[in-house]
Design an enzyme around this catalytic site. Structure first.
Site, short mmCIF file in Angstrom:
data_model
loop_
_atom_site.label_atom_id
_atom_site.label_comp_id
_atom_site.label_asym_id
_atom_site.label_seq_id
_atom_site.Cartn_x
_atom_site.Cartn_y
_atom_site.Cartn_z
N SER A 119 0.83 -1.21 0.00
CA SER A 119 0.00 0.00 0.00
C SER A 119 0.86 1.26 0.00
CB SER A 119 -0.86 0.00 1.26
OG SER A 119 -1.50 1.24 1.43
N TYR A 146 -1.77 0.17 10.22
CA TYR A 146 -2.06 -0.50 8.94
C TYR A 146 -0.85 -0.40 8.00
CZ TYR A 146 -3.67 -1.04 4.18
OH TYR A 146 -3.76 -1.42 2.86
N LYS A 150 1.90 -3.39 6.50
CA LYS A 150 2.22 -3.65 5.09
C LYS A 150 3.74 -3.59 4.86
CE LYS A 150 -1.75 -4.54 3.40
NZ LYS A 150 -2.04 -5.79 2.67
N1 UFG Z 1 -12.19 12.44 2.18
C1 UFG Z 1 -13.11 13.47 2.33
N2 UFG Z 1 -14.36 13.13 2.72
C2 UFG Z 1 -14.76 11.85 2.97
C3 UFG Z 1 -13.81 10.83 2.81
C4 UFG Z 1 -12.53 11.15 2.41
O1 UFG Z 1 -12.79 14.63 2.13
O2 UFG Z 1 -15.93 11.65 3.32
C5 UFG Z 1 -10.85 12.78 1.69
C6 UFG Z 1 -9.72 12.33 2.60
O3 UFG Z 1 -9.45 13.31 3.56
C7 UFG Z 1 -8.59 12.15 1.60
C8 UFG Z 1 -9.30 11.70 0.31
O4 UFG Z 1 -10.66 12.07 0.48
O5 UFG Z 1 -7.99 13.37 1.34
C9 UFG Z 1 -9.23 10.20 0.09
O6 UFG Z 1 -9.61 9.56 1.30
P1 UFG Z 1 -9.82 8.00 1.42
O7 UFG Z 1 -10.20 7.73 2.83
O8 UFG Z 1 -10.71 7.50 0.35
O9 UFG Z 1 -8.39 7.41 1.06
P2 UFG Z 1 -6.96 7.67 1.74
O10 UFG Z 1 -6.15 8.40 0.73
O11 UFG Z 1 -7.05 8.24 3.09
O12 UFG Z 1 -6.48 6.17 1.95
C10 UFG Z 1 -6.27 5.29 0.88
C11 UFG Z 1 -6.66 3.88 1.26
C12 UFG Z 1 -5.80 3.37 2.38
C13 UFG Z 1 -4.36 3.54 2.05
C14 UFG Z 1 -4.06 4.92 1.61
C15 UFG Z 1 -2.67 4.97 1.09
O13 UFG Z 1 -8.01 3.83 1.65
O14 UFG Z 1 -6.06 2.00 2.57
O15 UFG Z 1 -4.93 5.34 0.56
O16 UFG Z 1 -2.29 6.24 0.86
F1 UFG Z 1 -3.64 3.27 3.14
#
Ligand code: UFG
Length: 328
Positions: A119, A146, A150
């Site tokens: 990841s 998490y 990994k």
């Molecule tokens: N976000 C919002 N509103 C929401 C949900 C998310 O603004 O309701 C934003 C988050 O702050 C982030 C972006 O959208 O900036 C993406 O968020 P996600 O939670 O979809 O994904 P992440 O980038 O946080 O995490 C993903 C995977 C993880 C992994 C990570 C690696 O879900 O498993 O990428 O960088 F670890």
């Protein structure tokens, strides 16, 4: 050729299994069905097993021998960043312990090829200038249990290469989304696109976690990769393990292009019938402003590149969302 896929009944695993079956590869699925569903894997044989259950090493080794497994694609894992912060020991037990058991079984059964689902969470808050792409040589510095699990698994797999000749490809997934077939959509509602679709289809308001980041529109930028492109990358990794003798490789799997939260919301507004009025909230702790993959290495070495764009990701997510039983 026979490939054992752990987590094959899950969201990403089921896409990999379907592509393997489509190209005529025999597949055995190992899945505990905690989030996976057997109807996702057609008639591929399923061994229902938790990778940390008592006696699982023998079960796995027996399965590998019985089916004459040539390679393992190891996708099964717990993958929620927030949950991992609340239950670190459990995450280590499941992800690291499960991978240790799988490696022991592979050694016993003399299976020497492995593709591991890693990841971008291994990078943590990347130490690159604003907007720069992150490559595989960046120093890993996970900031969640998490991401740590990994990274530890990558190390354990590399050590197995040195110890008994395991050849491995570690794919560091960026933001996986979309669906290749409507019935294989992501059943979890933990990431941006599903969370927004859920809010919209239940009359709620989607949230933007912070709009004061150092990005052009102030919202976080991520590299969204279509799950079908990602599944293709697994096939490319298998082919590479077939033809190359290198012991251990790490590849980013992304598109190399970023989309901001606002870009994603605009695409959701374009792909769905909803009127989208987001609520701006505080930043979510631990979110880097920008996380976009440098994808040159996977293109050069595996010959893989993503072919599907953000509209395809969001359109397919929306189709799958409507297809899921019980959803509006
Ligand atoms: N976000 C919002 N509103 C929401 C949900 C998310 O603004 O309701 C934003 C988050 O702050 C982030 C972006 O959208 O900036 C993406 O968020 P996600 O939670 O979809 O994904 P992440 O980038 O946080 O995490 C993903 C995977 C993880 C992994 C990570 C690696 O879900 O498993 O990428 O960088 F670890």
């Amino acid at each position: 050729m026979t490939v054992l896929v752990t987590g094959g009944a899950g969201y990403i695993g089921a896409h990999v299994v379907r592509l393997l079956l489509e190209r005529g590869t025999s597949v055995v699925v190992v899945d505990d069905l905690s989030t996976g569903r057997p109807d996702r894997i057609a008639d591929a044989p399923l061994v229902r097993a938790d990778l940390v259950a008592d006696g699982v090493v023998d079960t796995l080794a027996g399965t590998m021998r019985e089916h004459q497994v040539d390679a393992v694609i190891h996708i099964a894992a717990k993958k929620q960043v927030g949950e991992s912060a609340r239950r670190p020991a459990w995450y280590y037990r499941q992800n690291v312990g499960g991978t240790a058991n799988l490696l022991q079984a592979m050694e016993q059964a003399e299976v020497h090829r492995m593709m591991f689902s890693s990841s971008a969470a291994t990078y943590g808050l990347p130490d690159v200038p604003d907007g720069a792409l992150i490559d595989e040589d960046a120093r890993p510095a996970p900031i969640s249990p998490y991401g740590e699990t990994k990274l530890v698994c990558e190390w354990m797999i590399r050590a197995a290469g040195l110890a008994w000749g395991l050849r491995s490809v570690n794919l560091r997934y960026f933001n996986v989304a979309g669906s290749g077939w409507p019935e294989l959509g992501d059943p979890g509602v933990f990431n941006l696109i599903p969370l927004v679709l859920q809010a919209l289809s239940t009359g709620g308001q989607p949230m933007i976690f912070g709009e004061d980041y150092a990005t052009p529109d102030g919202t976080c930028i991520r590299d969204y990769v279509h799950v079908l492109d990602l599944a293709d990358a697994h096939l490319a990794a298998l082919d590479y393990l077939d033809r190359d003798e290198r012991p251990h490789d790490v590849f980013n799997v992304g598109t190399g292009a970023g989309a901001s939260v606002r870009d994603v919301l605009a695409q959701i507004a374009a792909s769905t019938p909803f009127d989208l009025q987001p609520k701006i909230t505080d930043r979510r702790p631990g979110d880097p402003a920008t996380l976009v993959a440098d994808v040159r290495r996977i293109a050069d070495v595996l010959g893989w590149r993503a072919t599907r764009d953000l509209p395809a990701i969001v359109d397919s997510s929306w189709l799958a969302w409507q297809h899921a039983p019980g959803r509006p």
